[in-house]
Design a protein around this motif. Structure first.
Motif, PDB file in Angstrom:
ATOM      1  N   ASN A 139      30.494 -91.340  32.232  1.00 52.03           N
ATOM      2  CA  ASN A 139      30.213 -90.154  31.157  1.00 52.03           C
ATOM      3  C   ASN A 139      31.509 -89.799  30.552  1.00 52.03           C
ATOM      4  O   ASN A 139      32.483 -89.132  31.456  1.00 52.03           O
ATOM      5  CB  ASN A 139      29.461 -89.399  31.982  1.00 52.03           C
ATOM      6  CG  ASN A 139      29.142 -88.122  30.692  1.00 52.03           C
ATOM      7  OD1 ASN A 139      29.696 -87.875  29.875  1.00 52.03           O
ATOM      8  ND2 ASN A 139      28.202 -87.229  31.120  1.00 52.03           N
ATOM      9  N   ALA A 140      31.964 -90.005  29.605  1.00 57.12           N
ATOM     10  CA  ALA A 140      33.247 -89.566  28.840  1.00 57.12           C
ATOM     11  C   ALA A 140      33.580 -88.038  28.989  1.00 57.12           C
ATOM     12  O   ALA A 140      34.486 -87.667  29.100  1.00 57.12           O
ATOM     13  CB  ALA A 140      33.392 -89.890  27.361  1.00 57.12           C
ATOM     14  N   ALA A 141      32.588 -87.084  29.312  1.00 60.13           N
ATOM     15  CA  ALA A 141      32.786 -85.784  29.251  1.00 60.13           C
ATOM     16  C   ALA A 141      32.892 -85.343  30.694  1.00 60.13           C
ATOM     17  O   ALA A 141      33.295 -84.386  31.100  1.00 60.13           O
ATOM     18  CB  ALA A 141      31.256 -84.824  28.884  1.00 60.13           C
ATOM     19  N   GLU A 142      32.743 -86.083  31.503  1.00 58.82           N
ATOM     20  CA  GLU A 142      32.718 -86.083  32.866  1.00 58.82           C
ATOM     21  C   GLU A 142      34.363 -86.063  33.488  1.00 58.82           C
ATOM     22  O   GLU A 142      35.278 -86.586  32.901  1.00 58.82           O
ATOM     23  CB  GLU A 142      32.287 -87.166  33.833  1.00 58.82           C
ATOM     24  CG  GLU A 142      32.275 -87.139  35.247  1.00 58.82           C
ATOM     25  CD  GLU A 142      31.362 -88.322  35.929  1.00 58.82           C
ATOM     26  OE1 GLU A 142      30.997 -88.268  37.125  1.00 58.82           O
ATOM     27  OE2 GLU A 142      31.567 -89.466  35.282  1.00 58.82           O
ATOM     28  N   GLU A 143      34.610 -85.057  34.371  1.00 60.60           N
ATOM     29  CA  GLU A 143      36.047 -84.817  34.568  1.00 60.60           C
ATOM     30  C   GLU A 143      36.294 -86.077  35.558  1.00 60.60           C
ATOM     31  O   GLU A 143      35.638 -86.296  36.443  1.00 60.60           O
ATOM     32  CB  GLU A 143      36.059 -83.513  35.461  1.00 60.60           C
ATOM     33  CG  GLU A 143      36.022 -82.222  34.554  1.00 60.60           C
ATOM     34  CD  GLU A 143      36.472 -81.050  35.361  1.00 60.60           C
ATOM     35  OE1 GLU A 143      37.408 -81.068  36.487  1.00 60.60           O
ATOM     36  OE2 GLU A 143      35.717 -79.975  34.769  1.00 60.60           O
ATOM     37  N   GLN A 144      37.642 -86.507  35.480  1.00 60.06           N
ATOM     38  CA  GLN A 144      37.982 -87.570  36.357  1.00 60.06           C
ATOM     39  C   GLN A 144      38.003 -87.303  37.772  1.00 60.06           C
ATOM     40  O   GLN A 144      37.858 -88.056  38.410  1.00 60.06           O
ATOM     41  CB  GLN A 144      39.454 -88.370  35.733  1.00 60.06           C
ATOM     42  CG  GLN A 144      39.520 -89.424  36.555  1.00 60.06           C
ATOM     43  CD  GLN A 144      40.740 -90.136  35.920  1.00 60.06           C
ATOM     44  OE1 GLN A 144      41.328 -89.638  34.881  1.00 60.06           O
ATOM     45  NE2 GLN A 144      41.006 -91.227  36.522  1.00 60.06           N
ATOM     46  N   GLU A 145      38.675 -85.910  37.960  1.00 58.99           N
ATOM     47  CA  GLU A 145      38.725 -85.596  39.548  1.00 58.99           C
ATOM     48  C   GLU A 145      38.046 -84.084  39.719  1.00 58.99           C
ATOM     49  O   GLU A 145      38.413 -83.454  38.908  1.00 58.99           O
ATOM     50  CB  GLU A 145      40.304 -85.394  39.838  1.00 58.99           C
ATOM     51  CG  GLU A 145      40.440 -85.354  41.210  1.00 58.99           C
ATOM     52  CD  GLU A 145      41.857 -85.525  41.684  1.00 58.99           C
ATOM     53  OE1 GLU A 145      42.389 -86.484  41.880  1.00 58.99           O
ATOM     54  OE2 GLU A 145      42.646 -84.582  41.676  1.00 58.99           O
ATOM     55  N   SER A 146      37.129 -84.060  40.679  1.00 55.26           N
ATOM     56  CA  SER A 146      36.706 -82.847  41.248  1.00 55.26           C
ATOM     57  C   SER A 146      36.275 -82.423  42.536  1.00 55.26           C
ATOM     58  O   SER A 146      36.363 -83.521  43.139  1.00 55.26           O
ATOM     59  CB  SER A 146      35.127 -83.001  40.380  1.00 55.26           C
ATOM     60  OG  SER A 146      34.459 -83.754  41.009  1.00 55.26           O
ATOM     61  N   TYR A 147      36.473 -81.312  42.861  1.00 56.60           N
ATOM     62  CA  TYR A 147      36.127 -80.877  44.115  1.00 56.60           C
ATOM     63  C   TYR A 147      34.794 -81.151  44.547  1.00 56.60           C
ATOM     64  O   TYR A 147      33.709 -80.897  43.896  1.00 56.60           O
ATOM     65  CB  TYR A 147      36.471 -79.551  44.220  1.00 56.60           C
ATOM     66  CG  TYR A 147      35.788 -78.511  45.516  1.00 56.60           C
ATOM     67  CD1 TYR A 147      36.168 -78.664  46.629  1.00 56.60           C
ATOM     68  CD2 TYR A 147      34.685 -77.876  45.122  1.00 56.60           C
ATOM     69  CE1 TYR A 147      35.485 -78.026  47.868  1.00 56.60           C
ATOM     70  CE2 TYR A 147      33.953 -77.051  46.237  1.00 56.60           C
ATOM     71  CZ  TYR A 147      34.492 -77.272  47.429  1.00 56.60           C
ATOM     72  OH  TYR A 147      33.904 -76.868  48.546  1.00 56.60           O
ATOM     73  N   SER A 148      34.443 -81.952  45.598  1.00 55.37           N
ATOM     74  CA  SER A 148      33.010 -82.220  45.856  1.00 55.37           C
ATOM     75  C   SER A 148      32.581 -81.300  47.276  1.00 55.37           C
ATOM     76  O   SER A 148      31.397 -81.061  47.395  1.00 55.37           O
ATOM     77  CB  SER A 148      33.128 -83.626  46.492  1.00 55.37           C
ATOM     78  OG  SER A 148      33.108 -84.396  45.305  1.00 55.37           O
TER      79      SER A 148
END
Length: 168
Positions: free
Chosen positions: A98-107
């Protein structure tokens, strides 16, 4: 003859006392090695992800064990990092679904129980309050874990999976 026997008994007694005294001192001076968590601050990419018990997840009549076959290419591009500060970071990789998805995120937040060999996840955004990953194998390049794919709910029980992660 009595003198030789007496000498041997005396020497044996001194040897036994000396040996036992050294062993006690050695035990007192030994300090445990600090816990070495070797999986932190590395990029871990999923190599295999299998169900422990086969299930028909895609409802095609065939029971699956290999969950990676159900994922699309962009899902397989991602990786995770266990940061030393106790944060688990998920990175989607270069092929984002998904292009809108952040590439890096806290999980999640994580801690490691060395004795039990359990990575304890907390504050998992996917809805689980906690999740424990049992470490089955840990080397410099491989992290093999077993965890519940879905939480235990009493009726159906947990769906357990085994994931092998490779260092990138």
């Amino acid at each position: 003859m009595k003198m030789k026997l007496y000498t041997y008994i005396t020497l044996f007694s001194l040897l036994a006392i000396t040996t036992s005294a050294c062993k006690d001192d050695d035990k007192k001076d030994v300090t445990p090695e600090p816990v070495k968590i070797t999986f932190t601050d590395k990029k871990w990419k999923t190599e295999t992800w299998d169900l422990v018990k086969p299930l028909d997840l895609d409802e095609d009549g065939d029971k699956e064990t290999d969950l990676t076959q159900l994922l699309i290419e962009c899902d397989l591009d991602g990786f995770i990092v266990f940061q030393k500060d106790g944060k688990l970071i998920a990175n989607t990789g270069n092929k984002r679904c998904n292009a809108a998805e952040e590439q890096e995120s806290y999980s999640a937040d994580w801690t490691y129980d060395e004795r039990a060999k359990i990575i304890k996840m907390k504050s998992v955004p996917g809805g689980l309050e906690k999740d424990d990953w049992e470490v089955l194998e840990l080397t410099e390049t491989t992290l093999k874990v077993r965890f519940n794919l879905l939480p235990e709910d009493g009726a159906s029980g947990a769906i357990k999976s085994v994931m092998i992660l490779k260092k990138m």
